[in-house]
Design a protein around this motif. Structure first.
Motif, PDB file in Angstrom:
ATOM      1  N   LEU A  35       0.833  -1.154  -0.088  1.00 43.14           N
ATOM      2  CA  LEU A  35       0.025   0.009  -0.009  1.00 43.14           C
ATOM      3  C   LEU A  35       0.994   1.164  -0.100  1.00 43.14           C
ATOM      4  O   LEU A  35       1.972   1.402   0.542  1.00 43.14           O
ATOM      5  N   PRO A  36       0.515   2.284  -0.695  1.00 43.14           N
ATOM      6  CA  PRO A  36       1.055   3.473  -0.540  1.00 43.14           C
ATOM      7  C   PRO A  36       1.075   4.263   0.742  1.00 43.14           C
ATOM      8  O   PRO A  36       0.187   4.147   1.496  1.00 43.14           O
ATOM      9  N   VAL A  61     -14.106   6.667  -6.165  1.00 45.18           N
ATOM     10  CA  VAL A  61     -15.341   7.510  -5.683  1.00 45.18           C
ATOM     11  C   VAL A  61     -16.297   8.081  -6.925  1.00 45.18           C
ATOM     12  O   VAL A  61     -17.415   8.022  -6.573  1.00 45.18           O
ATOM     13  N   GLY A  62     -15.764   8.602  -7.613  1.00 48.45           N
ATOM     14  CA  GLY A  62     -16.360   9.017  -8.866  1.00 48.45           C
ATOM     15  C   GLY A  62     -17.498   8.171  -9.647  1.00 48.45           C
ATOM     16  O   GLY A  62     -18.427   8.286  -9.705  1.00 48.45           O
ATOM     17  N   LEU A  81     -11.161  11.019   3.608  1.00 46.47           N
ATOM     18  CA  LEU A  81      -9.730  10.860   3.943  1.00 46.47           C
ATOM     19  C   LEU A  81      -9.293  11.636   5.437  1.00 46.47           C
ATOM     20  O   LEU A  81      -8.782  11.202   6.358  1.00 46.47           O
ATOM     21  N   ALA A  82      -9.764  13.113   5.267  1.00 49.13           N
ATOM     22  CA  ALA A  82      -9.462  13.806   6.257  1.00 49.13           C
ATOM     23  C   ALA A  82     -10.446  13.508   7.617  1.00 49.13           C
ATOM     24  O   ALA A  82      -9.848  13.358   8.706  1.00 49.13           O
ATOM     25  N   ALA A 113      -9.952   0.757  -0.943  1.00 47.16           N
ATOM     26  CA  ALA A 113     -10.842   0.244  -0.248  1.00 47.16           C
ATOM     27  C   ALA A 113     -12.194   1.092  -0.102  1.00 47.16           C
ATOM     28  O   ALA A 113     -12.171   2.145  -0.904  1.00 47.16           O
ATOM     29  N   GLY A 114     -13.405   0.346   0.456  1.00 52.18           N
ATOM     30  CA  GLY A 114     -14.522   1.066   0.420  1.00 52.18           C
ATOM     31  C   GLY A 114     -14.311   2.089   1.466  1.00 52.18           C
ATOM     32  O   GLY A 114     -13.381   2.624   1.849  1.00 52.18           O
ATOM     33  N   ALA A 115     -15.695   2.685   1.924  1.00 51.21           N
ATOM     34  CA  ALA A 115     -15.730   3.709   3.078  1.00 51.21           C
ATOM     35  C   ALA A 115     -16.084   2.933   4.413  1.00 51.21           C
ATOM     36  O   ALA A 115     -16.713   1.916   4.358  1.00 51.21           O
ATOM     37  N   PRO A 116     -15.475   3.369   5.472  1.00 50.25           N
ATOM     38  CA  PRO A 116     -14.405   4.579   5.651  1.00 50.25           C
ATOM     39  C   PRO A 116     -13.031   4.043   5.237  1.00 50.25           C
ATOM     40  O   PRO A 116     -12.631   2.969   4.610  1.00 50.25           O
ATOM     41  N   ASP A 117     -12.369   4.962   4.836  1.00 46.36           N
ATOM     42  CA  ASP A 117     -10.882   4.801   4.239  1.00 46.36           C
ATOM     43  C   ASP A 117     -10.076   4.076   5.103  1.00 46.36           C
ATOM     44  O   ASP A 117     -10.385   4.085   6.567  1.00 46.36           O
TER      45      ASP A 117
END
Length: 248
Positions: A35-36, A61-62, A81-82, A113-117
């Motif tokens: 992962l980055p 997301v789009g 992400l915030a 990944a899905g939500a949440p990040d």
């Protein structure tokens, strides 16, 4: 500055687990694929899997939202992400009285990944406890600069997203504490949030009344098919004017 007192952190940050998945920070069980780091993300760098993790995330997301414009997806991705960064930091500040080192070089993110990040900390070690410097300066300033520069979104909108994410994370944490009779943790959450919203980067982004936050900008979510307006939006209903009218 928002200063915290240093106490011991357990390797699994287990005090975050009762708060729910929105607050959990993974610290073990290495991910199945590389992962980055968030440092790579903010710098527009590469990893073994993602050529550009922010672009990857915005596209994901789009597609999920059927967003009519890339900047709408970018705004939603930045706010998501915030929110996760605020949740893990606030959770640690309130439950431990300190923060782990959240240096972007050792904090990894899965843009697929899905939500949440999904966030993963490669090493748990204590850090000097300035919450504003750790999250706002260490993460959200470079994240906001990246999204503003790449997608042409107004800076005021993006800092409004950051403030909204903070208020939302704090509201969940305070509600969790109050429903369990943890009044000291609830008050600590409220005090930290009020002080952070007074930081020069966030001052003027909205008004906090108790746990309710009303922002002075719009995240553009109303542009998503069937999206409507968020609970803290500056608009009472989706605007009918130019879609760029809410970008300030």
């Amino acid at each position: 500055m928002v200063l915290l007192l240093l106490v011991d952190l357990d390797p699994g940050l287990t005090a975050l687990r009762p708060l729910g998945g929105f607050f959990v920070l993974r610290t073990s069980d290495a991910p199945a694929r590389p992962l980055p780091t968030l440092a790579e993300t903010y710098g527009g760098g590469t990893s073994d899997v993602y050529v550009d993790s922010m672009t990857f995330r915005v596209r994901k997301v789009g597609a999920a939202l059927r967003a009519p414009e890339t900047r709408v997806a970018a705004s939603v991705a930045q706010q998501g992400l915030a929110a996760r960064l605020w949740s893990v930091a606030l959770g640690c500040a309130v439950r431990y009285g300190t923060l782990p080192d959240l240096d972007p070089e050792i904090l990894r993110w899965d843009p697929d990944a899905g939500a949440p990040d999904d966030l993963w900390l490669t090493e748990v070690r204590p850090a000097p406890g300035d919450l504003a410097e750790t999250v706002l300066e260490g993460h959200l300033r470079p994240l906001t600069d990246l999204v503003r520069t790449r997608y042409g979104i107004a800076e005021g909108l993006l800092w409004g997203n950051v403030a909204s994410a903070l208020a939302g994370s704090a509201r969940l944490l305070e509600q969790w504490a109050r429903t369990r009779g943890r009044s000291e943790e609830a008050e600590r959450t409220r005090a930290l949030t009020a002080r952070l919203l007074g930081h020069p980067l966030l001052a003027g982004t909205g008004t906090l009344t108790g746990t309710a936050f009303r922002r002075r900008s719009c995240c553009l979510y109303y542009r998503v098919p069937g999206g409507g307006v968020c609970g803290d939006c500056c608009f009472a209903r989706p605007p009918r004017s130019s879609p760029r009218a809410a970008s300030g």
